[in-house]
Write a protein that holds these residues in place. Structure first.
Motif, PDB file in Angstrom:
ATOM      1  N   ASN A 152       0.809  -1.230   0.000  1.00 33.88           N
ATOM      2  CA  ASN A 152       0.000   0.000   0.000  1.00 33.88           C
ATOM      3  C   ASN A 152       0.839   1.276   0.000  1.00 33.88           C
ATOM      4  OD1 ASN A 152      -2.434  -1.558   0.172  1.00 33.88           O
ATOM      5  ND2 ASN A 152      -2.073  -1.786   2.379  1.00 33.88           N
ATOM      6  N   ARG A 153       2.140   1.163  -0.194  1.00 31.16           N
ATOM      7  CA  ARG A 153       2.987   2.357  -0.291  1.00 31.16           C
ATOM      8  C   ARG A 153       3.103   2.777  -1.747  1.00 31.16           C
ATOM      9  NH1 ARG A 153       2.829   4.428   4.696  1.00 31.16           N
ATOM     10  NH2 ARG A 153       3.515   2.903   6.257  1.00 31.16           N
ATOM     11  N   LYS A 154       3.050   4.094  -1.978  1.00 37.19           N
ATOM     12  CA  LYS A 154       3.072   4.634  -3.341  1.00 37.19           C
ATOM     13  C   LYS A 154       4.401   5.352  -3.575  1.00 37.19           C
ATOM     14  CE  LYS A 154      -0.748   6.612  -2.176  1.00 37.19           C
ATOM     15  NZ  LYS A 154      -1.989   7.420  -2.107  1.00 37.19           N
TER      16      LYS A 154
ATOM     17  N   SER B   4       8.373  -3.238  -6.493  1.00 32.32           N
ATOM     18  CA  SER B   4       7.085  -3.888  -6.774  1.00 32.32           C
ATOM     19  C   SER B   4       6.990  -5.232  -6.068  1.00 32.32           C
ATOM     20  CB  SER B   4       6.909  -4.065  -8.285  1.00 32.32           C
ATOM     21  OG  SER B   4       6.896  -2.812  -8.946  1.00 32.32           O
TER      22      SER B   4
ATOM     23  N   THR C  69       3.362   0.197  -4.896  1.00 27.12           N
ATOM     24  CA  THR C  69       2.843   0.623  -6.191  1.00 27.12           C
ATOM     25  C   THR C  69       3.802   1.684  -6.719  1.00 27.12           C
ATOM     26  OG1 THR C  69       0.562   0.221  -5.513  1.00 27.12           O
ATOM     27  CG2 THR C  69       0.913   1.665  -7.410  1.00 27.12           C
TER      28      THR C  69
ATOM     29  N   LYS D 209       5.073   4.282  -9.821  1.00 24.43           N
ATOM     30  CA  LYS D 209       4.864   5.006 -11.072  1.00 24.43           C
ATOM     31  C   LYS D 209       6.181   5.669 -11.457  1.00 24.43           C
ATOM     32  CE  LYS D 209      -0.109   5.790 -10.508  1.00 24.43           C
ATOM     33  NZ  LYS D 209      -1.212   6.786 -10.516  1.00 24.43           N
TER      34      LYS D 209
ATOM     35  N   ASN E 280       2.134   0.150 -14.703  1.00 24.73           N
ATOM     36  CA  ASN E 280       1.513   1.474 -14.701  1.00 24.73           C
ATOM     37  C   ASN E 280       2.012   2.258 -15.906  1.00 24.73           C
ATOM     38  OD1 ASN E 280      -0.241   1.867 -12.326  1.00 24.73           O
ATOM     39  ND2 ASN E 280       1.609   1.443 -11.147  1.00 24.73           N
TER      40      ASN E 280
ATOM     41  N   TRP F 174       0.037  12.238  -5.341  1.00 21.55           N
ATOM     42  CA  TRP F 174      -0.204  10.804  -5.170  1.00 21.55           C
ATOM     43  C   TRP F 174       0.858  10.106  -4.336  1.00 21.55           C
ATOM     44  CZ3 TRP F 174       3.018   6.901  -7.154  1.00 21.55           C
ATOM     45  CH2 TRP F 174       2.506   5.592  -7.094  1.00 21.55           C
ATOM     46  N   ALA F 175       2.102  10.530  -4.456  1.00 24.37           N
ATOM     47  CA  ALA F 175       3.231   9.772  -3.912  1.00 24.37           C
ATOM     48  C   ALA F 175       3.345   9.868  -2.394  1.00 24.37           C
ATOM     49  CB  ALA F 175       4.528  10.259  -4.547  1.00 24.37           C
ATOM     50  N   ASP F 176       3.707   8.738  -1.772  1.00 22.84           N
ATOM     51  CA  ASP F 176       4.131   8.731  -0.367  1.00 22.84           C
ATOM     52  C   ASP F 176       5.615   9.059  -0.259  1.00 22.84           C
ATOM     53  OD1 ASP F 176       1.618   7.879   0.655  1.00 22.84           O
ATOM     54  OD2 ASP F 176       2.084   5.821   0.081  1.00 22.84           O
TER      55      ASP F 176
END
Length: 401
Positions: free
Chosen positions: A4-6, A28, A33, A35, A57, A80-82
């Protein structure tokens, strides 16, 4: 590890781009996730399709190619990013970011970002050592950006030296460690004092010291990372405010005392790293003092010892003080611990190279009640701050206070 980390991976152009593909794979596999944004130069080394396959993605590289008309892509990605990784980071991208230049998809996204940014440089050893690159890296350090230092080894240019992009496994481990860090201070309020104070002599002169505030700002950043509501009471420094920290600027010892008193009752932990002036001029001149023949005497009076004052008035607070010494460090630290009724004193020898004021690294020993003592070797101040707070919070149960 990273479920669940972006993670937003920003890839700039260099032969190390092939490692970035492996990095997407490792992240991954760890559950993140991912990008990817690429520069035009990066696409000369690896096609976007490679990153698309590994991340599953879309890959972004054109500021004006809006894949979703309901959002502005570079703003949406920044929000969006963490965590944002720039890997590999070329000298060009480091220079652009340090100087606020946004002329492509990657740099405009970085300028819009509020998430933590980590930069992993990769370049020729002489480029990495160039004064301009050093200045830009220092500027980004000052802006609160974290660096993943390049490793040493054989470079694509044929040189052997520092400049290789860190291995994907190591970067993935650093990211996993960052997100796995326990929130030991969640729901708690931490007050940190940092930097020097200034005691005015006249409108153009003051008494002060060499404190840079770096250790205090590192302690505040570490506390915020651990989930604390963090208030940073800072003397005059030029450091950026750590993410998630409320900063209160003060000038004199009296200003700092008043600011700490205002926060003390609701604080769970107070960390006194500030180098507060012990004395101030009795008379502060309203006009600039003029030079005169012969010598001059400046009469001083004591300021309030803030740590001692807090030790006398504490009820439930965990009180942590710092001791900057030049000799007999252990003796003075233990004396301070008892005399000022602190729970811990963190002491260092400021005369030691790379461990004194204004340095980016530090070596300290922690002294606590009951004869507790633990030393930490030389390391960057932020990493040291994390370890110090981790040690103390694991020893203390704030619910008992």
């Amino acid at each position: 590890m990273l479920a669940n980390r972006k993670i937003l991976l920003c890839v700039s152009g260099g032969i190390a781009v092939y490692k970035a593909v492996a990095l997407v794979s490792k992240l991954s596999q760890a559950g993140a996730t991912v990008k990817v944004i690429m520069t035009a130069s990066a696409r000369q080394f690896v096609q976007p399709l490679s990153f698309q396959v590994m991340s599953r993605n879309d890959v972004y590289y054109d500021t004006f190619d809006e894949k979703d008309s309901s959002v502005i892509a570079h703003i949406d990605l920044a929000d969006w990013a963490d965590l944002i990784l720039v890997a590999p980071a070329t000298a060009n991208v480091i220079g652009k970011l340090a100087n606020g230049i946004g002329d492509d998809m990657l740099t405009t996204t970085l300028l819009a970002a509020t998430a933590p940014i980590w930069v992993a440089p990769a370049m020729n050893v002489h480029m990495y050592d160039h004064p301009a690159v050093k200045r830009n890296i220092q500027q980004l350090h000052d802006d609160g950006i974290r660096f993943i230092e390049p490793s040493e080894g054989f470079l694509a240019c044929g040189y052997v030296g520092k400049g290789r992009l860190e291995e994907p496994e190591k970067i993935t481990a650093l990211v996993a460690d960052y997100f796995a860090r326990p929130k030991l201070l969640a729901g708690r309020k931490v007050v940190v004092t940092a930097g020097p104070t200034r005691e005015r002599i006249d409108p153009v002169r003051f008494l002060t010291n060499f404190s840079s505030g770096k250790m205090g700002y590192a302690m505040a950043e570490a506390a915020a990372e651990m989930g604390a509501e963090t208030v940073l009471i800072s003397g005059p420094v030029t450091l950026p405010v750590p993410k998630g920290v409320q900063r209160i600027f003060v000038e004199s010892a009296e200003d700092m005392l008043n600011a700490v008193n205002a926060e003390y009752e609701t604080a769970d932990v107070v960390i006194k790293t500030a180098a507060v002036a012990d004395y101030r001029p009795i008379d502060v001149h309203s006009q600039k003092m003029k030079k005169q023949a012969g010598g001059s005497t400046l009469e001083l009076e004591r300021t309030t010892d803030i740590l001692q004052h807090l030790g006398k008035t504490k009820t439930h607070q965990l009180l942590i003080g710092f001791a900057a010494e030049t000799n007999d460090v252990g003796h003075y630290a233990k004396d301070k611990l008892e005399r000022k009724n602190a729970d811990y004193i963190i002491a260092n020898d400021v005369s030691e190279a790379q461990a004194g004021f204004e340095s980016d690294t530090n070596r300290v020993t922690v002294y606590g009640k009951g004869g507790f003592e633990q030393s930490f070797e030389m390391m960057p101040k932020l990493e040291l701050a994390r370890r110090l707070l981790g040690l103390i919070m694991e020893k203390e149960d704030l619910h008992d206070r």
